[in-house]
Design a protein around this motif. Structure first.
Motif, short mmCIF file in Angstrom:
data_model
loop_
_atom_site.label_atom_id
_atom_site.label_comp_id
_atom_site.label_asym_id
_atom_site.label_seq_id
_atom_site.Cartn_x
_atom_site.Cartn_y
_atom_site.Cartn_z
N LEU A 1 74.64 72.74 41.50
CA LEU A 1 76.06 72.68 41.12
C LEU A 1 76.90 73.39 42.19
O LEU A 1 77.96 72.89 42.60
N ARG A 2 76.39 74.54 42.66
CA ARG A 2 77.14 75.29 43.70
C ARG A 2 77.26 74.50 44.99
O ARG A 2 78.26 74.60 45.69
N GLU A 3 76.23 73.69 45.29
CA GLU A 3 76.33 72.87 46.51
C GLU A 3 77.44 71.83 46.36
O GLU A 3 78.19 71.55 47.29
N LEU A 4 77.51 71.22 45.16
CA LEU A 4 78.49 70.15 44.94
C LEU A 4 79.89 70.70 44.73
O LEU A 4 80.87 70.16 45.24
N GLU A 5 79.97 71.73 43.90
CA GLU A 5 81.26 72.35 43.55
C GLU A 5 81.09 73.85 43.69
O GLU A 5 80.76 74.56 42.72
N PRO A 6 81.31 74.39 44.89
CA PRO A 6 80.98 75.79 45.16
C PRO A 6 81.63 76.80 44.21
O PRO A 6 81.13 77.91 44.06
N HIS A 7 82.75 76.43 43.58
CA HIS A 7 83.45 77.42 42.74
C HIS A 7 83.24 77.21 41.24
O HIS A 7 83.76 77.97 40.44
#
Ligand SMILES: Cc1cc2nc3c(=O)[nH]c(=O)nc-3n(C[C@H](O)[C@H](O)[C@H](O)COP(=O)(O)OP(=O)(O)OC[C@H]3O[C@@H](n4cnc5c(N)ncnc54)[C@H](O)[C@@H]3O)c2cc1C
Length: 395
Positions: free
Chosen positions: A126-132
């Motif tokens: 998830l952090r790779e796709l949407e870091p925040h």
């Protein structure tokens, strides 16, 4: 009286897609689209999230499930063919607490049953796709996209006119009379048509004269994220929705120009075209209050409804809700932008009709319920409606 083979009531994306499909199937038909506003797509079709939905949410086998996934593919192809801006950017649906997990599982099952490509992802992915974005688990839906349904509607309108269809704006349909030929009474001259297709959105129940269901207008308000906070959202970030409620929960969506919108929420509008709390139609509000379905909804959803109203009035509460998905969003980062109003059909017992609903009688085809993902599915709905029109004409 002017005579047509087909009269389409409503120049939104579905009325226009239906008109285009009919003229594509039978180019010689005389067809008119009657639109009460001075231009097309002024209501739902021009006031929505512009998301190309993939079809993960809908009951397998339903019209919504089949028409959203087929419709998304045909809409992407249509946009590509006609140079309409669009992006297949993907989205994430994020579980932020343990209680979301069974619902996320169910969503995953539905997506698989509906043939939608998805990936169950962990917090690291998830952090790779949407870091925040933060969550304990998520679904990645790569097929979801964004477009401009207003531009799609304008292109459809041009195609209808190029195929010798007539689009008459500023022409409000008052009622349908007659049997074998339908007389369409308007606020100007009436027209006669062998088949009338009702795609009147927020007014479709009135045109259809339904007594067992009514359109209940649910406003969806949007807030725009301050430019300096846009980098918090790469694409589309959604919460896990409550399956009992046909709305998706406050989410964050990027548009084609890089802007990020929060919303839409879902609050009862006090007019069918009630785009703000100040727009009240006293007659409509009275008729809504007298509708048994609304009282049933109020009993069933009062808690959800009260929370939505509170978030409508308080940017702080809205920011708090959004921060569960993407921390760091504050009330000061959110600016209200124009809202939309959903045409949601509700039965007298308070059931919110979940699927697209089409009803027919000789000479009349009514699209009684076409909420989201109606814009995504519009080309498919149009094709289907065209088939029904031709069946009626050939009878
Ligand atoms: C807030 C919001 C967000 C949404 N987000 C998405 C999304 O991201 N993706 C998606 O796929 N779908 C979305 N939807 C749903 C989508 O916008 C609708 O399903 C779709 O636009 C319905 O199209 P329509 O042509 O049926 O209705 P409309 O666009 O409402 O068109 C109906 C037309 O009929 C006209 N009309 C009404 N009464 C009369 C009359 N008496 N005489 C003549 N004309 C009349 C109206 O003026 C209007 O132009 C959203 C909807 C809302 C409100």
């Amino acid at each position: 009286m002017e005579r047509f083979d087909v009269a389409v009531v409503g120049g939104g994306i579905i009325g226009l897609a239906t008109a285009r499909a009919i003229l594509g199937d039978r180019p010689a038909l005389r067809l008119v689209v009657l639109e009460k506003e001075s231009a097309i797509a002024r209501h739902q079709s021009g006031r929505n999230s512009n998301v190309l939905h993939s079809g993960i949410y809908y009951r397998p086998g339903s019209l919504k499930a089949t028409m959203a996934s087929r419709g998304r593919a045909s809409m992407v192809a249509y946009c590509a063919e006609h140079g309409i801006p669009h992006e297949v950017c993907g989205k994430v649906v994020v579980a932020t607490r343990e209680a979301d997990l069974p619902r996320l599982d169910e969503l995953e099952r539905r997506a698989v049953a509906n043939g939608v490509t998805i990936e169950r992802i962990d917090p690291a992915r998830l952090r790779e796709l949407e870091p925040h974005a933060v969550g304990i688990a998520a679904l990645h839906v790569p097929e979801t996209g964004i477009t401009d349904f207003g531009a799609v509607s304008a292109t459809l309108a041009r195609q209808v006119e190029a195929a010798s269809g007539t689009i008459r704006t500023g022409r409000k349909v008052e009622r349908l009379l007659g049997a074998s030929t339908v007389v369409v009474e308007t606020d100007a001259d009436p027209v006669a048509a062998s088949v009338v297709v009702n795609c009147a959105g927020l007014w479709s129940d009135r045109i259809a004269g339904t007594t067992d269901v009514r359109i209940v207008p649910f406003r969806g308000e949007y807030l725009e994220l301050a430019p300096e906070k846009r980098s918090l959202v790469r694409n589309l970030v959604y919460p896990v929705p409550d399956p009992a409620f046909p709305f998706l929960g406050a989410h964050l969506t990027r548009d084609l120009h890089g802007g990020v919108h929060a919303g839409p929420n879902a609050v009862l509008a006090l007019a069918r075209e009630g785009y703000s709390w100040g727009r009240v139609d006293a007659r409509e509000a009275r008729s809504l209050a007298a509708f048994p379905g609304l009282r049933a909804i109020a009993r069933k959803y009062w808690r959800t409804g009260a929370a939505e109203v509170a978030r409508s009035w308080s940017k702080t509460l809205m920011a708090r809700e959004l921060s569960r998905l993407v921390p760091g969003i504050t009330a000061a980062d959110l600016t209200p932008v124009p809202a939309g109003v959903r045409a949601q059909a509700v039965a007298t017992d308070g059931t919110l009709l979940d699927d697209f609903v089409i009803r027919q009688s000789p000479g009349r085809i009514h699209l009684v319920n076409a909420p989201s993902p109606g814009a995504t599915a519009s080309l498919e709905i149009g094709r289907h409606m065209s088939g029904l029109v031709l069946e009626q004409l050939d009878r």
